[in-house]
Design a protein around this motif. Structure first.
Motif, PDB file in Angstrom:
ATOM      1  N   LEU A 105     -15.869  11.231  74.894  1.00 34.65           N
ATOM      2  CA  LEU A 105     -16.687  10.377  74.026  1.00 34.65           C
ATOM      3  C   LEU A 105     -16.261  10.504  72.571  1.00 34.65           C
ATOM      4  N   LEU A 106     -16.064  11.733  72.098  1.00 36.81           N
ATOM      5  CA  LEU A 106     -15.661  11.935  70.707  1.00 36.81           C
ATOM      6  C   LEU A 106     -14.263  11.390  70.451  1.00 36.81           C
ATOM      7  N   ALA A 107     -13.377  11.475  71.447  1.00 27.96           N
ATOM      8  CA  ALA A 107     -12.036  10.909  71.272  1.00 27.96           C
ATOM      9  C   ALA A 107     -12.108   9.396  71.108  1.00 27.96           C
ATOM     10  N   ALA A 108     -12.996   8.737  71.867  1.00 27.20           N
ATOM     11  CA  ALA A 108     -13.164   7.288  71.717  1.00 27.20           C
ATOM     12  C   ALA A 108     -13.713   6.942  70.332  1.00 27.20           C
ATOM     13  N   LEU A 109     -14.676   7.712  69.866  1.00 24.83           N
ATOM     14  CA  LEU A 109     -15.226   7.466  68.522  1.00 24.83           C
ATOM     15  C   LEU A 109     -14.184   7.722  67.442  1.00 24.83           C
ATOM     16  N   MET A 214     -20.350   3.934  58.421  1.00 23.83           N
ATOM     17  CA  MET A 214     -21.388   4.598  59.193  1.00 23.83           C
ATOM     18  C   MET A 214     -20.857   5.117  60.528  1.00 23.83           C
ATOM     19  N   LEU A 215     -19.924   4.396  61.145  1.00 27.20           N
ATOM     20  CA  LEU A 215     -19.311   4.879  62.385  1.00 27.20           C
ATOM     21  C   LEU A 215     -18.528   6.166  62.131  1.00 27.20           C
ATOM     22  N   ASN A 220     -18.244  12.242  62.334  1.00 28.55           N
ATOM     23  CA  ASN A 220     -18.198  13.560  61.690  1.00 28.55           C
ATOM     24  C   ASN A 220     -19.470  14.360  61.959  1.00 28.55           C
ATOM     25  N   LEU A 221     -20.599  13.674  61.990  1.00 29.10           N
ATOM     26  CA  LEU A 221     -21.853  14.370  62.262  1.00 29.10           C
ATOM     27  C   LEU A 221     -21.871  14.928  63.682  1.00 29.10           C
ATOM     28  N   CYS A 282     -16.633  18.764  58.045  1.00 30.96           N
ATOM     29  CA  CYS A 282     -17.455  17.652  58.547  1.00 30.96           C
ATOM     30  C   CYS A 282     -18.586  17.323  57.579  1.00 30.96           C
ATOM     31  N   LEU A 283     -19.211  18.345  57.007  1.00 30.00           N
ATOM     32  CA  LEU A 283     -20.310  18.106  56.068  1.00 30.00           C
ATOM     33  C   LEU A 283     -19.822  17.425  54.795  1.00 30.00           C
ATOM     34  N   ILE A 284     -18.661  17.844  54.280  1.00 32.74           N
ATOM     35  CA  ILE A 284     -18.127  17.221  53.069  1.00 32.74           C
ATOM     36  C   ILE A 284     -17.783  15.757  53.330  1.00 32.74           C
ATOM     37  N   CYS A 285     -17.174  15.487  54.484  1.00 35.41           N
ATOM     38  CA  CYS A 285     -16.841  14.097  54.819  1.00 35.41           C
ATOM     39  C   CYS A 285     -18.098  13.241  54.934  1.00 35.41           C
ATOM     40  N   CYS A 286     -19.159  13.788  55.525  1.00 35.48           N
ATOM     41  CA  CYS A 286     -20.411  13.023  55.634  1.00 35.48           C
ATOM     42  C   CYS A 286     -20.956  12.669  54.258  1.00 35.48           C
ATOM     43  N   GLY A 287     -20.920  13.618  53.337  1.00 35.47           N
ATOM     44  CA  GLY A 287     -21.411  13.337  51.988  1.00 35.47           C
ATOM     45  C   GLY A 287     -20.585  12.277  51.270  1.00 35.47           C
TER      46      GLY A 287
END
Length: 577
Positions: A105-109, A214-215, A220-221, A282-287
């Protein structure tokens, strides 16, 4: 008389002196003339039609922007719920949903996010009128530097994972080699795009851009959530270590062992040391993605769009704060080295835990007192509050408050475990004091930073006051020499006012520098492998391995992110003081 009857009907005329100097009678006459024009029968129809037309266009534009934000937000929410359902199913029922299903699933995203990132860079940003404005507050240097640092560490983490899987290729599926390779490509492209386009305010394809952002944010989340809850690699490493001990003791085992023990040990140590950096990335990318999402369709005025002219970083004669901060940094480095040497052995002696918690029990109250002193000085200052809308500053405050919940949550869980088990031992007393002081320090530092961020910087206050003066007293024609003299006087007044620091500004700079160095010290320890919350064994025995692993992996990366983010915003507080 007729002349006397017609006199009141004549419009009031200002005196010649008032006409020359532009005094109040002229203004009143202008206002009265404007009022008569608005009551004219011809212009209200045209003006009301234009007003209605433009207000309708603005209303439709705002509605379209809100609809796009709502749709993209719902898209991200559904993706996060879907991925969260997969991850929770893997945790509670790992027979029906396995880790491989979550990876697929994560690979598809990741593939969808990569396609959008490449399209955004190659097509959207290269169209005319695509990026008319760039947000000067978004993507500061320390955020982009942290992005590259943690992205590089995350790539190295996946390289170690690939190496570990290659050393166990006899009993590993080839899918375990594919997924880290996909993540390396995803991290590399995402880091490059965010580094290059973090300040963009896109004006075309806004809905598609919002959905793509948002995707990517949801992906990343979910990567962060999987890193927080997935302990399979740690379990595998511990199982292999115990199997090696059994093999050396003469017992037979069927566990898949590594043929090259030295290479496997390097891969294991590298993986365990770099594991927190993946969650930080991941947190930095989300911000950064959230700031880009807020800036889609945003139009900046020339004042907000221009760079505010932040002054360079100088010490300005600050001595006490840097000296005390360097003492804390040297002491923390010594504790870090001692703890790391002990952590390389089979077990860590209790006295090293005592040294670690004793250091924090001395440093945290000092930082809290410095924050309280800074808040008191803020109350004595005469600087105005900056009430202008600033999405980057709002995000800084939200991230600061949200990231503080990580270490505070771990502290509350530790307090419950200590009070419920053995509260009378010396080490437990230190852990209890450490937990309480950490909560108080987070609260005090957040209040000091938020108060400092909402104070108007001095380099912005002076030009605005001068601009107000020029608007109030516009120069007359032919007065270039007089205008130059006014500019020279204003510049000399500004230099005379702010060249020498008063005691309040100096104290704020000393406090900010001290807190910067202290936060660097407290960031360094957990970021590079010191995890006494998990290694002392008290909370792990009380809550169980999996529960405490999830709590620590949830709170510890947030704590590391909090210290790093605090350093960045404290630099802004220092420059604005």
């Amino acid at each position: 008389m007729p002349a006397q009857a017609s006199a009141p009907e004549a419009p009031p005329m200002a005196s010649p002196e008032a006409q020359e100097t532009g005094e109040t009678p002229a203004k009143e006459n202008h206002v009265a003339t404007g009022a008569e024009q608005t009551r004219a029968p011809a212009s209200p129809l045209n003006r009301s039609w234009l007003v209605r037309h433009f207000s309708l266009l603005l209303r439709r534009d705002r509605q379209a922007q809100k609809a796009g934000q709502l749709f993209s937000g719902l898209l991200a929410l559904n993706v996060v719920f879907l991925g969260g359902a997969f991850i929770c199913s893997m945790i509670f029922n790992n027979v029906a949903i396995t880790l491989g299903d979550v990876w697929i699933l994560l690979a598809a995203l990741k593939a969808l996010a990569l396609l959008w990132l490449l399209y955004y860079t190659a097509r959207t940003t290269r169209r005319p009128q695509a990026v008319l404005h760039r947000d000067p507050h978004a993507g500061p240097a320390w955020v982009r530097g942290s992005l590259v640092l943690f992205g590089s560490c995350s790539i190295c983490l996946n390289v170690f994972r690939v190496g570990y899987s290659m050393s166990h290729i006899r009993c590993k599926s080839q899918l375990e080699l594919v997924f880290p390779a996909i993540e390396i490509i995803f991290i590399g492209i995402q880091t490059w795009v965010l580094w290059k386009h973090s300040k963009d305010c896109v004006q075309i394809q806004t809905n598609f851009t919002r959905c793509g952002l948002m995707l990517t944010l949801a992906t990343n989340l979910l990567l962060w959530l999987l890193a927080v809850t997935n302990d399979s690699m740690h379990h595998e490493i511990e199982t292999e270590l115990s199997a090696l001990m059994e093999t050396f003791s003469g017992n037979n085992t069927n566990t898949c062992l590594c043929l090259n023990v030295t290479a496997c040990e390097v891969f294991q140590k590298g993986y365990l040391m770099l594991y927190p950096f993946s969650t930080e990335y991941c947190l930095i990318c989300c911000g950064m993605l959230f700031v880009m999402w807020k800036n889609v369709g945003r139009r900046l005025t020339p004042h907000t769009g221009s760079h505010p002219g932040t002054p360079p970083f100088y010490l300005h004669g600050a001595i006490l704060g840097p000296v005390l901060g360097l003492l804390v940094l040297v002491a923390g480095t010594c504790v870090f080295v001692l703890f790391q040497i002990q952590a390389s052995g089979p077990a860590i002696a209790r006295q090293y835990f005592t040294i670690y918690y004793g250091f924090h029990a001395a440093a945290l109250p000092t930082m809290s007192l410095a924050c309280l002193a800074g808040m008191a000085i803020h109350g004595l200052e005469e600087r105005e509050l900056d009430t202008l809308k600033n999405p980057t500053r709002s995000l800084d405050v939200v991230l600061l408050m949200g990231a503080a919940l990580g270490q505070m949550g771990i502290s509350y869980f530790s307090i419950v475990a200590i009070v419920a088990t053995r509260p009378h031992e010396l080490l437990n007393h230190l852990i209890l004091a450490y937990s309480l002081l950490l909560i108080l320090q987070h609260i005090a530092q957040n209040l000091f930073i938020i108060e400092g961020l909402h104070r108007r910087p001095l380099w912005e206050a002076a030009p605005e006051s001068l601009a107000g003066k020029w608007e109030a007293e516009p120069p007359r024609r032919g007065s270039l020499l007089e205008l130059g003299q006014d500019l020279r006087q204003a510049s000399l007044a500004y230099i005379h006012s702010y060249s020498h620091l008063n005691w309040k500004r100096r104290a704020l700079k000393e406090i900010s520098l001290f807190l910067i160095l202290c936060n660097i010290t407290l960031w360094m320890m957990p970021a590079f492998g010191i995890h006494p919350e998990f290694e002392n064994g008290l909370e792990k025995d009380f809550y169980g391995y999996r529960t405490w692993f999830t709590i620590v992996n949830f709170g510890l990366p947030l704590g590391v992110f909090y210290r790093m983010h605090s350093v960045g915003v404290l630099v802004e507080v220092y420059l604005g003081a």
